[in-house]
Design an enzyme around this catalytic site. Structure first.
Site, PDB file in Angstrom:
ATOM      1  N   TYR A  17      -6.222  -5.984  -8.091  1.00  0.00           N
ATOM      2  CA  TYR A  17      -4.926  -4.900  -9.600  1.00  0.00           C
ATOM      3  C   TYR A  17      -4.489  -5.989 -10.459  1.00  0.00           C
ATOM      4  CZ  TYR A  17      -3.625  -1.789  -5.157  1.00  0.00           C
ATOM      5  OH  TYR A  17      -4.578  -1.047  -4.925  1.00  0.00           O
ATOM      6  N   LYS A  47     -10.453 -12.124   3.993  1.00  0.00           N
ATOM      7  CA  LYS A  47     -12.015 -11.624   4.506  1.00  0.00           C
ATOM      8  C   LYS A  47     -12.567 -12.633   4.554  1.00  0.00           C
ATOM      9  CE  LYS A  47     -15.405  -9.010   5.549  1.00  0.00           C
ATOM     10  NZ  LYS A  47     -16.004  -8.519   6.847  1.00  0.00           N
ATOM     11  N   ASP A  53     -11.726  -5.702   8.223  1.00  0.00           N
ATOM     12  CA  ASP A  53     -12.671  -4.974   8.928  1.00  0.00           C
ATOM     13  C   ASP A  53     -11.906  -4.661  10.373  1.00  0.00           C
ATOM     14  OD1 ASP A  53     -13.653  -6.943   9.248  1.00  0.00           O
ATOM     15  OD2 ASP A  53     -15.657  -6.645   9.380  1.00  0.00           O
ATOM     16  N   ASP A  87      -2.911  -2.031   0.497  1.00  0.00           N
ATOM     17  CA  ASP A  87      -3.456  -0.968   0.369  1.00  0.00           C
ATOM     18  C   ASP A  87      -3.710  -0.490   0.893  1.00  0.00           C
ATOM     19  OD1 ASP A  87      -2.816   1.191  -1.530  1.00  0.00           O
ATOM     20  OD2 ASP A  87      -4.828   1.234  -2.095  1.00  0.00           O
ATOM     21  N   ASP A 130      -1.762   2.751   3.920  1.00  0.00           N
ATOM     22  CA  ASP A 130      -2.440   4.022   4.399  1.00  0.00           C
ATOM     23  C   ASP A 130      -2.441   4.654   5.894  1.00  0.00           C
ATOM     24  OD1 ASP A 130      -1.657   4.272   1.971  1.00  0.00           O
ATOM     25  OD2 ASP A 130      -2.959   5.876   1.043  1.00  0.00           O
TER      26      ASP A 130
HETATM   27  C1  IPM Z   1       0.570   1.934  -4.009  1.00  0.00           C
HETATM   28  C2  IPM Z   1      -0.337   3.448  -4.245  1.00  0.00           C
HETATM   29  C3  IPM Z   1      -0.596   2.378  -5.782  1.00  0.00           C
HETATM   30  C4  IPM Z   1      -1.487   1.311  -5.613  1.00  0.00           C
HETATM   31  C5  IPM Z   1      -1.613   2.983  -6.633  1.00  0.00           C
HETATM   32  C6  IPM Z   1      -0.736   4.992  -7.131  1.00  0.00           C
HETATM   33  C7  IPM Z   1      -1.478   2.308  -7.631  1.00  0.00           C
HETATM   34  O1  IPM Z   1      -1.185   3.273  -3.813  1.00  0.00           O
HETATM   35  O2  IPM Z   1       1.481   2.001  -4.052  1.00  0.00           O
HETATM   36  O3  IPM Z   1      -0.175   1.953  -1.881  1.00  0.00           O
HETATM   37  O4  IPM Z   1      -2.787   1.110  -5.362  1.00  0.00           O
HETATM   38  O5  IPM Z   1      -0.502   0.963  -4.704  1.00  0.00           O
HETATM   39 MG    MG Z   2      -1.935   3.093  -1.884  1.00  0.00          MG
END
Ligand code: IPM
Ligand code: MG
Length: 349
Positions: free
Chosen positions: A141, A186, A219, A243, A247
């Site tokens: 990042y 990884k 993975d 990240d 999710d």
């Molecule tokens: C998160 C989001 C952010 C990230 C984006 C909006 C930059 O997806 O907080 O998980 O990738 O960290």
């Molecule tokens: Mg995110």
């Protein structure tokens, strides 16, 4: 005691879910000073940048920062027209870096009442209670970025110090939970991952030998999150893997609309508290947004940012009881909107 909170409602559903969280905080009868600042796309419209120096300064001197969400198609389109146009997400990344928020905590604890909302079968999801500890200010990042007509690159770097401090956050959290850290990397391919694995193992061997540590390739971790989610306690990982995996883990609960997060730096610096979900421009302004992730982020703010554990626990149990009593927002297959969901939480507080 009076606490100073900077509020960055941001874009899309951000203002709606933040005002729901404020209503819940206010019901606790605390003395709170809110200081609102435009942030993300809203700040681009007003000031030409997603995060102004003034806003960053205000955040630095606050006790905690409560954030809604940033981004939307309007600013994506501006970016399509001009590659140098500012992006709302730059505000978030600038804030994380500017406040030194290297530790992102994302707890995932599907409620039994919501097991049927999960895309996984109930027997798979039962007993899941995990915490993703994501490194937030390093890795790909924030590495050097380059772009020419024919090529682009993003550099991934980690220093020993950066890995050490996030590893400690994970071990400390595991010590207060079930004592089990799974570090995700990884290491079969990436040099940064080999360093990561070495440092995490050393910190474990030096200071946390009473806790258990496993290493998992990313993975395989993605697969096991679906096949055995209940087997995880603390998942420790670097920025990009965290990240993606957070999710995935969020969806175990049935909706990302339930997932809060805390981003923490040094103990005397303010933390940032925000829902994991985005700005959901498709439902912004319709009153349909699920405010629970932001309300639960406010609970994390009270716990980690302000040291108000019993107030935090009161909010969390009010959310749990509202859901157990049938509260279902549209993302969970119901029809209760933002206001109704907020009232349901307030009733149980
Ligand atoms: C998160 C989001 C952010 C990230 C984006 C909006 C930059 O997806 O907080 O998980 O990738 O960290
Ligand atoms: Mg995110």
């Amino acid at each position: 005691m009076s606490v100073a909170i900077v509020v960055l409602a941001g874009d899309g559903i951000g203002p709606e879910v933040v005002s729901a969280a404020r209503a819940v905080i206010d019901a606790l009868g605390l003395q709170v000073d809110y200081d609102e600042h435009a942030f993300g796309g809203a700040a681009i419209d007003r000031h030409g940048t997603a995060l102004t120096d003034d806003t960053l300064e205000a955040c630095r001197s606050a006790d905690a920062v409560l954030l809604g969400a940033v981004g939307g198609p309007k600013w994506d389109r501006a970016r399509d027209r001009d590659a140098r146009a500012p992006r709302p997400e730059q505000g978030l990344l600038g804030l994380r870096q500017g406040l030194g928020l290297y530790a992102n905590l994302r707890p995932v604890r599907p409620l039994p009442a919501l097991y049927s909302a999960s895309p996984l079968r109930e027997e798979r999801i039962a007993g899941t209670d995990l915490l993703v500890v994501r490194e937030l200010t390093g890795g790909i990042y924030f590495g050097e970025k380059q772009r020419s007509a024919q090529r682009a690159s993003d550099v991934c770097t980690y220093s020993v110090t950066e890995v050490e401090r996030i590893a400690r956050v994970a071990f400390e959290a595991a010590g207060r939970r079930r004592g089990q850290v799974t570090s995700v990397d990884k290491a079969n391919v990436l040099e940064t991952s080999r360093l990561w694995r070495e440092v995490v193992s050393r910190v474990h061997g030096d200071d946390y030998r009473d806790l258990s540590l496993d290493h998992l390739l990313v993975d395989n971790a993605a697969m096991q999150l679906l096949s055995h989610p209940a087997g995880f306690d603390v998942l420790l990982t670097e920025n990009l893997f965290g990240d993606i995996l957070s999710d995935e883990a969020a969806m175990l609960t049935g909706s990302i609309g339930l997932l809060p997060s805390a981003s923490l730096g040094e103990p005397d610096e303010p933390g940032l508290f925000e829902p994991v979900h985005g700005s959901a421009p498709d439902i912004a302004g319709t009153g349909a947004a699920n405010p629970l992730a932001t309300i639960l982020s406010a609970a994390l703010m009270l716990r980690h940012g302000l040291g108000l554990e019993s107030e935090a626990a009161a909010i969390e149990s009010a959310v749990d009881r509202a859901l157990e009593n049938g509260l279902r927002t549209p993302d969970l297959g119901g029809d209760v909107g933002t206001h109704g969901a907020t009232s349901a939480v307030l009733e149980h507080l």
